[in-house]
Design an enzyme around this catalytic site. Structure first.
Site, PDB file in Angstrom:
ATOM      1  N   CYS A 143       0.856  -1.179   0.000  1.00  0.00           N
ATOM      2  CA  CYS A 143       0.000   0.000   0.000  1.00  0.00           C
ATOM      3  C   CYS A 143       0.901   1.240   0.000  1.00  0.00           C
ATOM      4  CB  CYS A 143      -0.939   0.103   1.184  1.00  0.00           C
ATOM      5  SG  CYS A 143      -2.108  -1.238   1.280  1.00  0.00           S
ATOM      6  N   ARG A 199       3.780   0.007  -4.916  1.00  0.00           N
ATOM      7  CA  ARG A 199       3.540  -0.534  -3.577  1.00  0.00           C
ATOM      8  C   ARG A 199       2.206  -1.275  -3.468  1.00  0.00           C
ATOM      9  NH1 ARG A 199       6.948   1.672   0.237  1.00  0.00           N
ATOM     10  NH2 ARG A 199       5.506   0.936   1.824  1.00  0.00           N
ATOM     11  N   TRP A 211      -2.816  -2.563  -1.716  1.00  0.00           N
ATOM     12  CA  TRP A 211      -2.487  -3.984  -1.886  1.00  0.00           C
ATOM     13  C   TRP A 211      -3.295  -4.671  -0.809  1.00  0.00           C
ATOM     14  CZ3 TRP A 211      -0.493  -8.137   0.798  1.00  0.00           C
ATOM     15  CH2 TRP A 211      -0.017  -9.209   0.026  1.00  0.00           C
ATOM     16  N   ASN A 243      -1.634   1.909   5.859  1.00  0.00           N
ATOM     17  CA  ASN A 243      -0.816   0.824   5.333  1.00  0.00           C
ATOM     18  C   ASN A 243      -0.445  -0.046   6.527  1.00  0.00           C
ATOM     19  OD1 ASN A 243       1.135  -0.803   4.152  1.00  0.00           O
ATOM     20  ND2 ASN A 243       2.715   0.778   4.209  1.00  0.00           N
ATOM     21  N   GLY A 244      -0.719  -1.348   6.432  1.00  0.00           N
ATOM     22  CA  GLY A 244      -0.410  -2.241   7.547  1.00  0.00           C
ATOM     23  C   GLY A 244      -1.613  -3.106   7.865  1.00  0.00           C
ATOM     24  N   GLU A 286      17.631 -17.456  -7.958  1.00  0.00           N
ATOM     25  CA  GLU A 286      17.177 -16.091  -8.216  1.00  0.00           C
ATOM     26  C   GLU A 286      16.692 -15.938  -9.661  1.00  0.00           C
ATOM     27  OE1 GLU A 286      16.040 -13.529  -7.091  1.00  0.00           O
ATOM     28  OE2 GLU A 286      16.448 -11.942  -8.535  1.00  0.00           O
ATOM     29  N   LYS A 293      12.957 -14.665 -10.599  1.00  0.00           N
ATOM     30  CA  LYS A 293      12.681 -13.522 -11.484  1.00  0.00           C
ATOM     31  C   LYS A 293      11.704 -13.923 -12.573  1.00  0.00           C
ATOM     32  CE  LYS A 293      13.664 -10.726 -10.055  1.00  0.00           C
ATOM     33  NZ  LYS A 293      14.225 -10.249  -8.832  1.00  0.00           N
ATOM     34  N   GLU A 303       8.104 -14.420 -11.070  1.00  0.00           N
ATOM     35  CA  GLU A 303       7.334 -13.291 -10.552  1.00  0.00           C
ATOM     36  C   GLU A 303       6.837 -12.351 -11.630  1.00  0.00           C
ATOM     37  OE1 GLU A 303       9.189 -10.690  -7.671  1.00  0.00           O
ATOM     38  OE2 GLU A 303      11.104 -10.761  -8.689  1.00  0.00           O
ATOM     39  N   HIS A 332      17.889 -36.568  -8.489  1.00  0.00           N
ATOM     40  CA  HIS A 332      17.218 -37.156  -7.328  1.00  0.00           C
ATOM     41  C   HIS A 332      15.703 -36.986  -7.385  1.00  0.00           C
ATOM     42  CE1 HIS A 332      21.006 -38.125  -5.417  1.00  0.00           C
ATOM     43  NE2 HIS A 332      21.432 -36.884  -5.681  1.00  0.00           N
ATOM     44  N   LYS A 391       5.981  -4.011  -4.186  1.00  0.00           N
ATOM     45  CA  LYS A 391       7.425  -3.806  -4.095  1.00  0.00           C
ATOM     46  C   LYS A 391       7.942  -4.014  -2.671  1.00  0.00           C
ATOM     47  CE  LYS A 391      11.459  -2.444  -5.550  1.00  0.00           C
ATOM     48  NZ  LYS A 391      12.214  -3.509  -6.243  1.00  0.00           N
TER      49      LYS A 391
HETATM   50  O1  M6R Z   1      13.080  -4.674   0.008  1.00  0.00           O
HETATM   51  P1  M6R Z   1      13.648  -6.048   0.216  1.00  0.00           P
HETATM   52  O2  M6R Z   1      14.889  -6.282  -0.531  1.00  0.00           O
HETATM   53  O3  M6R Z   1      13.799  -6.393   1.668  1.00  0.00           O
HETATM   54  O4  M6R Z   1      12.540  -7.012  -0.375  1.00  0.00           O
HETATM   55  C1  M6R Z   1      12.629  -8.398  -0.238  1.00  0.00           C
HETATM   56  C2  M6R Z   1      11.690  -9.114  -1.179  1.00  0.00           C
HETATM   57  O5  M6R Z   1      10.371  -8.785  -0.880  1.00  0.00           O
HETATM   58  C3  M6R Z   1      11.976  -8.781  -2.635  1.00  0.00           C
HETATM   59  O6  M6R Z   1      13.281  -9.083  -2.983  1.00  0.00           O
HETATM   60  C4  M6R Z   1      11.012  -9.529  -3.562  1.00  0.00           C
HETATM   61  O7  M6R Z   1      11.308 -10.903  -3.561  1.00  0.00           O
HETATM   62  C5  M6R Z   1      11.069  -8.942  -4.960  1.00  0.00           C
HETATM   63  N1  M6R Z   1       9.791  -9.000  -5.564  1.00  0.00           N
HETATM   64  C6  M6R Z   1      12.056  -9.641  -5.816  1.00  0.00           C
HETATM   65  O8  M6R Z   1      12.108  -9.237  -7.113  1.00  0.00           O
END
Ligand code: M6R
Length: 587
Positions: free
Chosen positions: A2, A27, A72, A98-99, A465, A469, A472, A488, A582
């Site tokens: 949010c 956000r 969000w 937010n929260g 990673e 990527k 997501e 395995h 984000k």
């Molecule tokens: O702001 P941060 O680096 O602590 O965020 C951690 C994760 O939420 C963040 O890396 C998330 O996995 C992203 N969507 C990755 O692209």
């Protein structure tokens, strides 16, 4: 999660918060809403992204004071009623939040017993009504906010305004809030890009703090006691927070790695050496982070073992509390985060602090919560990262961890040379020829439902990673794994043509990972090798420079590009992946 913004000042507040919301959309983008005060409080809300909404569409005219929210959703489905701002029953108080209010069911019951009605499915709606409840007992707006917030369990950042008061109130406990000021007015927002077009002079609220923007600005603790706080200038530019000529922030930020890797290692040598000593002395060192940042720490784990000969424990933020029995005041915790606001990482730091653990933060956002909670900190200097998928912040984190690993082994200068070479030689990855090649690869594999990514050693977390990527932003199922683990179980899923990305560096794992790739190839898999040299078993070769211990960085960049193009070719906007935000400020 949010985004919230409030503004009071000489400019048209509707325009300021509308532009601010557009910059905060990363956000959360389920729904949005704006409330203005010009006599009465008037609100406009809608579902979806605020994207193309114009000032004229809002029909709110102009005002000196407004608050706004991009959502969000956590509590209550995505619909117009659940969009913020939420009003009190008397319609005089508007709140954006937010929260999560964890005890909202109990608070609703309490308010219902006092004849309040509820219209939304949100936890937030209790907040304006609690403020109204307490104000009916005769306290001021500030007093009502204070008393209402004292009833809340959970996390919040709120901005509130009252029809009969000339002020906007912001407060936080657990979710980020930053105040900005310029000659003409004051801003209260979740993040600096919200008002970066108008000022870069900022002041971060700490937990249990409140700010009141009236004629001037005053800070208080949540019980109403006045506090002095300092403003500082943040060195981000508006250009960094805008897309420029790119279609998406994600691509812009991938391309910015041309510069950002270099900036991330421009650190104070003395401080690096001091931190290296601290790491060496640490009796039990934990790397803690979430999501992509946690994969960066897993890469760091291998680098520390190989270069610094130092064992570190690598734990994701949400799991860290279960390790608390191993913590002592000799333990060192290194938290890595782009935003510095991730709830699970913050939760881990709180657990560590209770045990007297010293904390070093590596964050990208100056003044963020993790930076302020930590005893020591480094900034990754990647500039604002807006795309939900982390790219430039990740490689900056890896570069800094690499430098620290070298410094721990007395090899700071050698580390700098390795990374300098990496910066120089990685420039070719940003040439249009290379980018086009990756786009071509995306064309070849975009219609597959599954993609596998394998690596060994440092390239194992690189594979994790890369898969993260791809998942997501393109929503293609992608699985990263240790090359040796394939046989395995997962190898059962390889069919004719299944794309498998193989991360190969000139290191001790090379022969073994090639053998693993052969195992896939002999079952019909389509082998994409990301590697300095071609190999006869590759069906598609992505040539990256040979940069020794910095290879994780150059192997990741083409994977980021591939994820981007897969998303675009599937018709998705990679800047706004579904269900994600984000900054994950809830547990
Ligand atoms: O702001 P941060 O680096 O602590 O965020 C951690 C994760 O939420 C963040 O890396 C998330 O996995 C992203 N969507 C990755 O692209």
């Amino acid at each position: 999660m949010c985004g919230i913004i409030g503004y009071k000042g000489g400019k048209n507040a509707v325009k300021v918060v509308l532009n601010g919301l557009k910059r905060l959309e990363y956000r959360g983008y389920d729904s949005w809403g704006i409330a203005v005060k010009d006599g009465n409080i008037r609100t406009v809300k809608d579902i979806g992204k605020i994207g193309a909404v114009s000032e004229e569409d809002l029909k709110l005219g102009s005002a000196q004071m407004a608050i706004a929210h991009t959502r969000w959703s956590t509590h209550g489905e995505v619909n117009q009623i659940n969009a913020h701002p939420h009003l009190s029953n008397n319609k005089r108080i508007a709140v954006v939040h937010n929260g999560i209010v964890e005890n909202y069911v109990k608070l609703r019951e309490f308010l219902k017993e006092n004849n309040f009605e509820f219209y939304s499915g949100t936890d937030t709606e209790v907040i304006p009504n609690l403020i109204e409840f307490f104000m009916e007992e005769g306290v001021s707006f500030k007093g009502g906010v204070s008393k209402a917030l004292a009833m809340l369990e959970g996390s919040f950042a709120i901005v509130a305004m009252h029809q009969d008061y000339p002020e906007i109130i912001g407060a936080r406990n657990g979710s980020p809030l930053v105040v900005g000021r310029n000659n003409g007015g004051f801003f209260i927002a979740s993040d600096v890009p919200a008002f970066l077009d108008l000022t870069n002079e900022v002041c971060y609220l700490d937990d249990k703090e409140m700010v009141i923007v009236g004629e001037g600005i005053d800070f208080f603790d949540l019980s109403g006691v006045k506090k002095e706080k300092e403003f500082q200038f943040i060195d981000w530019t508006l250009e960094q927070a805008e897309k420029g000529n790119y279609d998406h922030f994600m691509l812009k930020e991938i391309m910015e790695q041309k510069e950002t890797i270099k900036k991330s290692i421009e650190q104070d040598d003395k401080k690096i050496l001091e931190m290296a000593d601290l790491i060496k002395e640490g009796y039990g060192v934990f790397f803690v982070a979430c999501g992509t940042a946690s994969y960066a720490t897993r890469i760091g784990g291998y680098l520390f073992s190989k270069i610094a000969k130092k064992h570190v424990n690598v734990v994701c933020g949400s799991e860290f509390p279960y390790y608390k029995d191993f913590l002592t005041d000799k333990t060192l915790m290194i938290v890595v985060s782009q935003s510095g606001e991730t709830a699970d990482t913050i939760g881990a730091v709180k657990v560590a602090k209770e045990k007297g653990v010293k904390v070093l933060s590596i964050v990208n956002v100056m003044g963020s919560t993790l930076m302020r909670m930590a005893d020591y900190s480094f900034l990754t200097n990647a500039g604002p990262e807006i795309g939900v998928a982390s790219t430039k912040a990740t490689t900056a984190q890896i570069a800094l961890l690499t430098l620290l690993a070298y410094a721990c082994n007395g090899g700071l200068e050698e580390g700098k040379e390795v990374l300098k070479k990496c910066v120089e030689e990685s420039q070719e990855l940003f040439d249009s020829k290379f980018v086009d090649k990756i786009e071509g690869l995306a064309d070849k594999i975009v219609n597959y439902n599954d993609i596998y990514v394998i690596g060994r050693g440092t390239n194992f977390p690189v594979a994790l990673e890369a898969a993260h990527k791809i998942k997501e932003v393109s929503y293609i199922h992608a699985e990263g794994m240790a090359g040796g683990e394939l046989k395995h179980g997962t190898i059962a899923l390889i069919d004719k043509g299944t794309p498998c990305i193989c991360m190969v560096s000139n290191d001790e794992a090379k022969n073994d990972i090639i053998s693993n790739a052969m195992e896939i190839k002999s079952r019909g898999g389509f082998i994409i090798g990301i590697s300095p040299e071609d190999n006869e078993i590759f069906d598609f070769h992505v040539k990256v420079p040979d940069v020794g211990e910095a290879s994780a960085i150059v192997n990741l960049i083409p994977a980021q590009m591939l994820a981007y193009y897969l998303a675009v070719k599937k018709g998705f906007n990679p800047d706004f992946p579904k269900n994600l935000a984000k900054c994950v400020t809830v547990k």
